[in-house]
Design an enzyme around this catalytic site. Structure first.
Site, PDB file in Angstrom:
ATOM      1  N   ARG A 112      28.711 -16.277 -13.619  1.00  0.00           N
ATOM      2  CA  ARG A 112      29.901 -17.135 -13.710  1.00  0.00           C
ATOM      3  C   ARG A 112      31.022 -16.484 -12.912  1.00  0.00           C
ATOM      4  NH1 ARG A 112      32.085 -16.157 -19.930  1.00  0.00           N
ATOM      5  NH2 ARG A 112      32.037 -13.889 -19.843  1.00  0.00           N
ATOM      6  N   GLU A 151      39.378 -17.388 -18.630  1.00  0.00           N
ATOM      7  CA  GLU A 151      39.598 -15.992 -18.247  1.00  0.00           C
ATOM      8  C   GLU A 151      39.704 -15.814 -16.736  1.00  0.00           C
ATOM      9  OE1 GLU A 151      36.687 -13.610 -20.387  1.00  0.00           O
ATOM     10  OE2 GLU A 151      37.997 -13.614 -22.117  1.00  0.00           O
ATOM     11  N   GLU A 313      39.666 -16.190 -28.522  1.00  0.00           N
ATOM     12  CA  GLU A 313      38.328 -15.676 -28.836  1.00  0.00           C
ATOM     13  C   GLU A 313      38.497 -14.368 -29.597  1.00  0.00           C
ATOM     14  OE1 GLU A 313      35.996 -15.176 -25.294  1.00  0.00           O
ATOM     15  OE2 GLU A 313      36.471 -17.175 -24.549  1.00  0.00           O
ATOM     16  N   GLU A 363      24.144 -14.029 -22.760  1.00  0.00           N
ATOM     17  CA  GLU A 363      24.854 -13.549 -23.955  1.00  0.00           C
ATOM     18  C   GLU A 363      24.060 -13.727 -25.254  1.00  0.00           C
ATOM     19  OE1 GLU A 363      28.941 -14.926 -23.924  1.00  0.00           O
ATOM     20  OE2 GLU A 363      29.449 -13.248 -22.599  1.00  0.00           O
TER      21      GLU A 363
HETATM   22  C1  GAL Z   1      34.815 -13.595 -23.010  1.00  0.00           C
HETATM   23  C2  GAL Z   1      34.446 -14.954 -22.464  1.00  0.00           C
HETATM   24  C3  GAL Z   1      33.427 -15.678 -23.316  1.00  0.00           C
HETATM   25  C4  GAL Z   1      32.328 -14.744 -23.692  1.00  0.00           C
HETATM   26  C5  GAL Z   1      32.898 -13.546 -24.388  1.00  0.00           C
HETATM   27  C6  GAL Z   1      31.857 -12.558 -24.823  1.00  0.00           C
HETATM   28  O1  GAL Z   1      35.252 -12.763 -21.997  1.00  0.00           O
HETATM   29  O2  GAL Z   1      35.573 -15.768 -22.325  1.00  0.00           O
HETATM   30  O3  GAL Z   1      32.919 -16.781 -22.607  1.00  0.00           O
HETATM   31  O4  GAL Z   1      31.645 -14.389 -22.546  1.00  0.00           O
HETATM   32  O5  GAL Z   1      33.781 -12.884 -23.539  1.00  0.00           O
HETATM   33  O6  GAL Z   1      31.303 -11.902 -23.730  1.00  0.00           O
END
Ligand code: GAL
Length: 696
Positions: A112, A151, A313, A363
């Site tokens: 990504r 992000e 998050e 992930e």
């Molecule tokens: C953040 C991202 C999420 C997920 C999370 C855990 O940086 O926005 O999409 O990847 O980390 O890695």
């Protein structure tokens, strides 16, 4: 006025990916989310191909069904624009949208954030998908707001595609107008780098020692930041036009991006993503690290952008990609603790990442609340506990504001210049860490304050003490603001390497510390690097100072050998060791109603401790609340009436004992407590004096 989240009730929620689960699971997921007290979900930020399976063909069915169902369950929705992950059809047909490394390697589809912000076709197709989504969901009663992209500048924060190069040339032209000005700003007469035509001007490229022109490198980072902001603006303008009743934000705090300007110019408020278990891999250096507690500094930076922000998050499980950043599981209680860490620092809306762990993809080890098996587990219980507690605490958090009288000052120019420049960048990183650690452990709340074009004297004057460790690039107008701040009664602590560069990163020909020399009542007569090349001299307090009887103080990193220049200058400490034995190392200078401290070296925790004592900084709750070092204190002021709340967070695996010298209400239980109080491992307590202002 900073852009801030403005809610009248706390919102708790979770990130959810309907496109990754069988539709038959959705209703049960939403029902269970409501059961644990969630009121909001964030969706869709990586789902471009679901919305636009082929170029120009749009489909909203899947998300219509998911959003309608969420709505039926009483959930509100934050929609992500999906531009962090371009579809395969797009990158295949228009490979110019792909980002390229400095060595010239083009990224491919498969992870990504492999796109660039400047390819015209990417901007066009991004604008189109955002417009289509906004037209479709702009009036939807469940959709409360938008997250732009995901992000910005995460994964990589450097860009070297042809589109970036062209855009950089335009950016440089707009900034300098003439080649003469550009040549001056970048000091190109040095090593014959002079440009005689605009077509010769490029982003930095590979060089023999990976050592680009430093002034160009600084401008490159400013350009990257402006590119990301302009990409966000492209989206925010559409959202503002088509979906004016929904708010917009973006998430994350990443390099080469002025998140303050981004928020100020485009967003309604800022959002941060908090993963404190990164500390198990990238802990702060030195003995006795802060680990997950260090995330309070990141949260303070988020708060400096938006006093109230969204925590988009929040880590809710062990993190890890298939091949990197593998982390242990949060211990029982830690997920709740981290949620309150974020809430305490200013998040009035918090979403856990993510509802259930992905069963496929990069992930599969970045765990959500639920495991693959979908059974209730301890993490779900903890989320439910937070949900329940927020019924009581939510209104309190929304009403109160973080209060701090000390700020650590930063700015993007020094941050970016200091990535390349070893003569100040690493010092700032060390000193900020030392100061934050000491203030944390002494329970002295601290804010982050970023200097920028919009910073006013009032912004500075909110604080009694500012710590600006190594502001090498220090423009005159900032120095003037500092002078006014001190004259009015403020205190500033500076460290070595202050003020020797101008905005282009050129070294000034006036005595250091340049434009704050008069304010500090010192000049730098001589200097040397110390680091691990030389033995650092000791710092010897002059007079009868108790600091001399404390731990041995070492003048680390770099030594500015000072001379006082004003009768108001007072030498507090001198160097003991090296060829400048006895020379001033720490000077206090009074001007107007305030004062400065100029310290000639890099701060370490011991020196920061000594300065805290010297300045007389104490915890605002010291009079009624005795706290052990292992807990954090967050002070929150009431906004609707007199009073303040002390939040105490235990980051340790052991019980910590607090001592309340006055009666206080435990806001969660409603009970009045006094005397010794035990705080369980990873627990949090919210206290408010039962009778503020009166001794009991
Ligand atoms: C953040 C991202 C999420 C997920 C999370 C855990 O940086 O926005 O999409 O990847 O980390 O890695």
């Amino acid at each position: 006025m900073a852009k801030s989240l403005n809610l009248n009730r706390f919102e708790l929620g979770v990130c959810y990916y309907p496109e990754q689960w069988p539709e038959t699971m959705w209703a049960d997921d939403f029902r269970r989310m409501r059961e644990v007290g969630f009121s909001v979900i964030r969706i869709a930020e990586f789902a471009w191909t679901v919305f636009e399976p082929q170029e120009g063909t749009f489909s909203f069915d899947l998300f219509d069904r998911a959003i309608d169902l969420a709505h039926q369950h009483g959930l509100q929705v934050i929609l992500g624009t999906p531009t962090a992950t371009p579809p395969a059809w797009l990158t295949t047909k228009y490979p110019e949208v792909l980002n390229v490394t400095q060595a010239g390697v083009q990224y491919r589809h498969g992870e990504r954030r492999h796109y660039n912000y400047n390819a015209p076709i990417y901007r066009e197709l991004s604008a189109r998908i955002v417009r289509r989504m906004a037209e479709h969901y702009g009036q939807h009663p469940a959709v409360i707001g938008w997250q732009i992209d995901n992000e910005l500048n995460c994964e990589t924060n450097v860009f070297y595609s042809a589109a970036d190069n062209t855009a950089f040339r335009e950016w440089v032209k707009a900034k300098y107008t003439t080649l003469d000005e550009l040549n001056k700003a970048w000091g190109t007469v040095f090593w014959n780098q002079t440009f005689t035509g605009w077509e010769q001007v490029n982003l930095t490229g590979p060089t023999p020692n990976n050592s680009p022109n430093p002034h160009q490198a600084l401008d490159e980072k400013r350009f990257i930041s402006d590119s990301a902001i302009s990409f966000a603006r492209l989206q925010s303008e559409i959202l503002r036009e088509v979906a004016p009743d929904q708010w917009q934000t973006t998430n994350g705090l990443f390099g080469h991006l002025d998140s303050h300007k981004l928020t100020e110019e485009n967003l309604d408020f800022f959002s941060y993503d908090s993963y404190p278990n990164f500390s198990t891999i990238f802990g702060d250096s030195g003995p006795d690290p802060l680990l997950d507690r260090k995330w309070s500094w990141n949260l303070s930076i988020a708060r400096s952008i938006s006093p109230k922000f969204c925590l988009m998050e929040q880590q809710s499980g062990p993190g890890g990609w298939v091949n990197r950043i593998a982390q242990p599981s949060p211990k029982p209680g830690q997920m709740r603790l981290w949620a309150y860490q974020s809430i305490g620092h200013g998040a009035d809306m918090l979403l856990f990442f993510r509802w259930r762990t992905a069963t496929f993809g990069t992930e599969i080890y970045w765990h959500g609340i639920l495991n693959y098996d979908n059974r209730p587990n301890r993490r779900l219980k903890e989320a439910a506990q937070v949900g329940k507690e927020l019924e009581v605490l939510g209104p309190v958090m929304v009403e109160t504001r973080v209060s701090a009288k000390v700020a650590i000052v930063s700015d993007y120019d020094n941050e970016w210049d200091g990535e390349l420049d070893l003569w100040h960048g690493p010092y700032t990183r060390q000193s900020v860490q030392a100061w934050f650690k000491v203030l944390q452990r002494r329970h002295i709340p601290v804010d982050s304050l970023y200097l920028g074009a919009a910073t006013t004297l009032d912004d500075l004057s909110k604080y009694e003490v500012l710590i600006y460790p190594h502001g090498a690039i220090l423009p005159e107008d900032v120095a003037n603001k500092f002078t006014d701040y001190v004259k009015k009664g403020g205190t500033i602590v500076f460290g070595c390497r202050t003020g020797y560069k101008n905005v282009n990163g050129h070294c000034r020909m006036t005595p250091m510390p340049g434009p704050v020399a008069d304010l500090c009542g010192v000049t730098v007569e001589d200097f040397t690097r110390i680091e691990n090349i030389e033995t650092a001299p000791l710092l010897k307090w002059r007079g009868n100072k108790s600091a001399n009887s404390g731990p041995t103080l070492v003048a680390e990193g770099f030594n500015d050998i000072l001379q006082t220049t004003s009768p108001e200058s007072e030498i507090l400490a001198e160097y003991a060791g090296n060829f400048y034995e006895g020379a001033p190392a720490l000077v206090r200078h009074h001007s107007g109603k305030g004062q400065t401290y100029y310290y000639g070296a890099v701060f370490n925790p011991e020196v920061a401790e000594a300065l805290v004592e010297e300045i007389g900084l104490t915890s605002p709750t010291a009079e009624w609340l005795e706290l052990p070092q292992a807990v954090e204190l967050i002070v929150r002021e009431r906004t609707q009436r007199e009073g303040e709340i002390a939040m105490v967070l235990n980051y340790s695996e052991n019980i910590q004992t607090l001592n309340l010298n006055r009666a206080a209400t435990n806001l969660l239980t409603g009970t009045t407590i006094k005397g010794k109080v035990e705080l369980a491992p990873f627990d949090v307590i919210f206290l408010e004096l039962a009778e503020p202002g009166r001794n009991s």
